[in-house]
Enzyme design. Structure first.
Site, short mmCIF file in Angstrom:
data_model
loop_
_atom_site.label_atom_id
_atom_site.label_comp_id
_atom_site.label_asym_id
_atom_site.label_seq_id
_atom_site.Cartn_x
_atom_site.Cartn_y
_atom_site.Cartn_z
CG ASP A 139 -2.02 -0.97 1.13
OD1 ASP A 139 -2.34 -1.36 0.01
OD2 ASP A 139 -2.59 -1.33 2.18
CE LYS B 32 -7.48 -0.48 -1.95
NZ LYS B 32 -6.82 -0.49 -0.61
CG MET C 28 -8.27 6.39 7.73
SD MET C 28 -9.18 5.11 6.84
CE MET C 28 -10.01 4.29 8.18
N1 SAH Z 1 -3.84 -0.77 9.14
C1 SAH Z 1 -3.41 0.52 9.65
C2 SAH Z 1 -4.48 1.58 9.48
C3 SAH Z 1 -4.75 1.91 8.03
S1 SAH Z 1 -5.92 3.20 7.85
C4 SAH Z 1 -2.96 0.37 11.09
O1 SAH Z 1 -3.21 -0.66 11.73
O2 SAH Z 1 -2.29 1.29 11.57
C5 SAH Z 1 -4.86 4.59 7.59
C6 SAH Z 1 -4.80 5.44 8.83
O3 SAH Z 1 -3.88 4.90 9.76
C7 SAH Z 1 -4.31 6.84 8.60
O4 SAH Z 1 -5.30 7.69 8.09
C8 SAH Z 1 -3.90 7.24 10.00
O5 SAH Z 1 -5.04 7.53 10.79
C9 SAH Z 1 -3.31 5.94 10.52
N2 SAH Z 1 -1.84 5.87 10.36
C10 SAH Z 1 -1.14 4.97 9.68
N3 SAH Z 1 0.19 5.17 9.82
C11 SAH Z 1 0.31 6.24 10.64
C12 SAH Z 1 1.43 6.93 11.19
N4 SAH Z 1 2.69 6.57 10.94
N5 SAH Z 1 1.20 7.98 12.00
C13 SAH Z 1 -0.07 8.36 12.29
N6 SAH Z 1 -1.16 7.74 11.79
C14 SAH Z 1 -0.97 6.69 10.99
#
Ligand code: SAH
Length: 279
Positions: A43, A65, A185
């Site tokens: 991704d 995406k 998100m």
């Molecule tokens: N599967 C991922 C979530 C994916 S949805 C997990 O378990 O973390 C995508 C969201 O994850 C982003 O919009 C944000 O809210 C969060 N996110 C992912 N990486 C991040 C990071 N390094 N710092 C802050 N938020 C993060």
């Protein structure tokens, strides 16, 4: 289990969590599978250093995406088909997702599709940003004195939507009862979401923090309250990806911050580490 059994097997798909960003937060299992993969389908939120650490002879497929340089997108159906095709060709396939593959990452849908297609697969948990982003900023999602519950919720849904899957009244009640909310998100809809929580009766003074790009060299943290966080986030230009935390646990940061060594600055020595703070 022998060492050979721990590597990726032909004809199998591994739905792997890559952690929140920093490659040091990959699990040992994720590292082993990536190192032995023929195909890595990743991704857009997977850290560049994780991508560049994939084997030189592995085929890398960016199925993010977000629009690519030519504006193209890979649809979820195309991702399902690619997973099945590659596995059916006998490839060792790593499907790499940021954080944990089952937290807002469509890992469940992909697992269902692979099961229906009769493809062997494994789900490899990862360090989710819902917990890691607050943790690296000094905010424990639970704490004996402050919070005994954690609710992870998407902030992407329009709160004015008639058929909302998110019950803001219930979330406000959970936060009011001392639970922590971790909103993923949620940058774009921050004003709507904070307004929805206030309208549902949550105290405007409830502490709120946002952690942007946790574990990246340009990680930013901003803190405030339900009432002030929108302005503060705007002031320092908080952008996705970020996790928003709502609840008393945010105040623990004040007590630990002065001694908190930052993972992102340790790991990206030489690059600038910016932090935005509110009290
Ligand atoms: N599967 C991922 C979530 C994916 S949805 C997990 O378990 O973390 C995508 C969201 O994850 C982003 O919009 C944000 O809210 C969060 N996110 C992912 N990486 C991040 C990071 N390094 N710092 C802050 N938020 C993060």
């Amino acid at each position: 289990m022998t060492d050979a059994d721990r590597t990726a097997q032909p004809g199998t798909v591994y739905l792997v969590g890559a952690g929140p960003g920093d490659p040091d937060l990959l699990t040992v299992r994720a590292r082993r599978l990536i190192d032995s993969a023929d195909v890595v389908m990743h991704d857009s939120l997977v850290h560049d250093e994780v991508i560049s650490s994939c084997p030189a002879d592995a085929t890398l497929v960016d199925v993010g995406k977000r629009p690519g340089p030519n504006g193209e997108r890979t649809t979820q159906e195309e991702i399902h088909d690619l997973l099945v095709e590659n596995a059916s060709d006998g490839q060792r396939v790593v499907r790499l997702k940021c954080g944990d593959p089952t937290v807002f990452a469509r890992g469940g849908e992909e697992a269902e599709h692979l099961a229906a297609a009769g493809v062997d697969f494994e789900i490899v948990p990862g360090v989710t940003s819902a917990i890691a982003a607050p943790a690296v900023a000094g905010i424990p999602v639970t704490h004996r004195d402050h919070a005994s519950m954690l609710t992870v919720v998407t902030g992407h849904e329009d709160p004015t939507k008639e058929e909302s899957a998110i019950d803001w009244d219930a979330l406000a009640a959970i936060a009011d009862a001392g639970g922590t909310l971790a909103i993923l998100m949620g940058v774009g809809r921050l004003p709507d979401n904070t307004a929805a929580l206030e309208a549902s009766g949550l105290d405007p003074d409830t502490p709120v923090a946002m952690v942007e790009r946790a574990t990246y060299h340009d990680e930013q943290v901003v803190t405030g309250t339900l009432e002030t966080i929108v302005d503060r986030a705007e002031c320092v230009d908080i952008s996705p990806p970020a996790v928003t935390l709502v609840g008393e646990v945010v105040e623990v940061r004040d007590a630990v911050d002065s001694c908190l060594a930052s993972l992102s600055s340790q790991l990206s020595s030489g690059s600038q580490h910016s932090r935005a703070e509110g009290d």
